[in-house]
Design a protein around this motif. Sequence first.
Motif, short mmCIF file in Angstrom:
data_model
loop_
_atom_site.label_atom_id
_atom_site.label_comp_id
_atom_site.label_asym_id
_atom_site.label_seq_id
_atom_site.Cartn_x
_atom_site.Cartn_y
_atom_site.Cartn_z
N PRO A 44 21.64 35.09 33.03
CA PRO A 44 22.87 35.80 32.64
C PRO A 44 24.04 34.87 32.40
CG PRO A 44 22.63 35.86 35.00
CD PRO A 44 21.43 35.10 34.48
N TYR A 45 24.92 35.28 31.53
CA TYR A 45 26.25 34.71 31.44
C TYR A 45 27.16 35.70 32.16
CZ TYR A 45 23.99 32.12 27.69
OH TYR A 45 23.13 31.35 26.95
N LEU A 46 27.89 35.23 33.15
CA LEU A 46 28.65 36.12 34.02
C LEU A 46 30.14 35.78 33.98
CD1 LEU A 46 26.12 35.98 36.94
CD2 LEU A 46 26.63 38.02 35.57
N PHE A 47 30.95 36.81 34.08
CA PHE A 47 32.39 36.65 33.94
C PHE A 47 33.12 37.56 34.93
CE2 PHE A 47 31.81 34.68 29.78
CZ PHE A 47 30.61 35.23 29.36
N TRP A 48 34.31 37.14 35.28
CA TRP A 48 35.27 38.00 35.95
C TRP A 48 36.56 37.99 35.13
CZ3 TRP A 48 35.19 41.52 39.76
CH2 TRP A 48 34.11 41.52 40.65
N TYR A 49 37.06 39.22 34.89
CA TYR A 49 38.32 39.40 34.18
C TYR A 49 39.28 40.17 35.08
CZ TYR A 49 36.32 38.08 29.62
OH TYR A 49 35.75 37.41 28.56
N VAL A 50 40.57 39.96 34.84
CA VAL A 50 41.60 40.72 35.54
C VAL A 50 42.46 41.45 34.51
CG1 VAL A 50 43.21 38.75 35.62
CG2 VAL A 50 43.47 40.63 37.24
N GLN A 51 42.86 42.67 34.85
CA GLN A 51 43.68 43.48 33.95
C GLN A 51 44.86 44.06 34.73
OE1 GLN A 51 41.91 47.12 32.33
NE2 GLN A 51 42.89 46.74 30.35
N SER A 52 46.05 43.67 34.32
CA SER A 52 47.25 44.26 34.90
C SER A 52 47.60 45.51 34.11
CB SER A 52 48.40 43.25 34.86
OG SER A 52 48.07 42.13 35.65
N PRO A 53 48.36 46.44 34.69
CA PRO A 53 48.67 47.70 34.01
C PRO A 53 49.26 47.49 32.62
CG PRO A 53 49.33 47.82 36.30
CD PRO A 53 48.91 46.40 36.06
N GLY A 54 48.70 48.16 31.64
CA GLY A 54 49.21 48.08 30.28
C GLY A 54 48.91 46.78 29.56
N GLN A 55 48.08 45.97 30.15
CA GLN A 55 47.76 44.67 29.56
C GLN A 55 46.29 44.59 29.17
OE1 GLN A 55 50.30 42.32 29.13
NE2 GLN A 55 51.53 44.06 29.82
N GLY A 56 46.00 43.57 28.37
CA GLY A 56 44.61 43.29 28.06
C GLY A 56 43.94 42.57 29.21
N LEU A 57 42.71 42.16 29.00
CA LEU A 57 41.95 41.48 30.03
C LEU A 57 42.14 39.97 29.93
CD1 LEU A 57 40.41 44.28 29.47
CD2 LEU A 57 38.50 43.18 30.65
N GLN A 58 42.27 39.34 31.09
CA GLN A 58 42.41 37.90 31.16
C GLN A 58 41.21 37.33 31.90
OE1 GLN A 58 45.68 36.42 33.53
NE2 GLN A 58 45.63 34.42 32.55
N LEU A 59 40.60 36.29 31.34
CA LEU A 59 39.44 35.68 31.96
C LEU A 59 39.85 34.88 33.19
CD1 LEU A 59 36.37 35.03 31.72
CD2 LEU A 59 37.06 32.97 30.46
N LEU A 60 39.21 35.18 34.34
CA LEU A 60 39.44 34.43 35.56
C LEU A 60 38.48 33.26 35.68
CD1 LEU A 60 39.90 37.22 38.27
CD2 LEU A 60 41.66 35.69 37.37
#
Lengths: 116, 120
Positions: free
Chosen positions: A31-47
């Motif tokens: 697998p290629y695995l990712f974690w993203y974070v999303q603040s309210p009203g925002q897009g996703l940011q790669l962690l």
Amino acid sequence: AQSVTQPDIHITVSEGASLELRCNYSYGATPYLFWYVQSPGQGLQLLLKYFSGDTLVQGIKGFEAEFKRSQSSFNLRKPSVHWSDAAEYFCAVGARASGGSYIPTFGRGTSLIVHP
Amino acid sequence: GAGVSQSPRYKVAKRGQDVALRCDPISGHVSLFWYQQALGQGPEFLTYFQNEAQLDKSGLPSDRFFAERPEGSVSTLKIQRTQQEDSAVYLCASSLVPFLLLGTGNSPLHFGNGTRLTVT
């Protein structure tokens, strides 16, 4: 088909406490695995991301994650949470797509609440 | 611009109306993705472009959904005869080159802030 399970819908921690967000995946190949974070009203940011090599990966904002193939897990950790970390966190597994890219499949997310 | 830009930011449509959602990817980015995010859920894949070619549209929920990227840059997601179940945030993402061609994974997806569609 690939899938991602994030068993915790909400997690509440006190500021300064340690954090672990759980992620389990299902995928037939490496697998290629990712974690993203999303603040309210925002897009996703790669962690952070895991493609190969060292199973403990470091990301931005002090986050890290460990890939455990035997458990099909990719849990996200942070030793000391800050109030600004309150957000929605998404784990994703990338499946190979035509043209040499991958398509991330996301879990339903875990909402992190930080108490002062 | 510095990031992926989506417009409009909010869209309210009456059931049965057609809508068009626009995505301006980062200049030079080859790959472009559309996702649908329902309230309280994770993003669900809709479709994927590499330049102007639509390589995967397996996630489009019905033939009312159509996406195009005619010149390999700006993309438009069109929804015909909108239904209430189409209410969601529509996210666009782009990446510089396909990951696997690089072999290193150093071309992450950059997401826009999304368009929130409400169908009344």
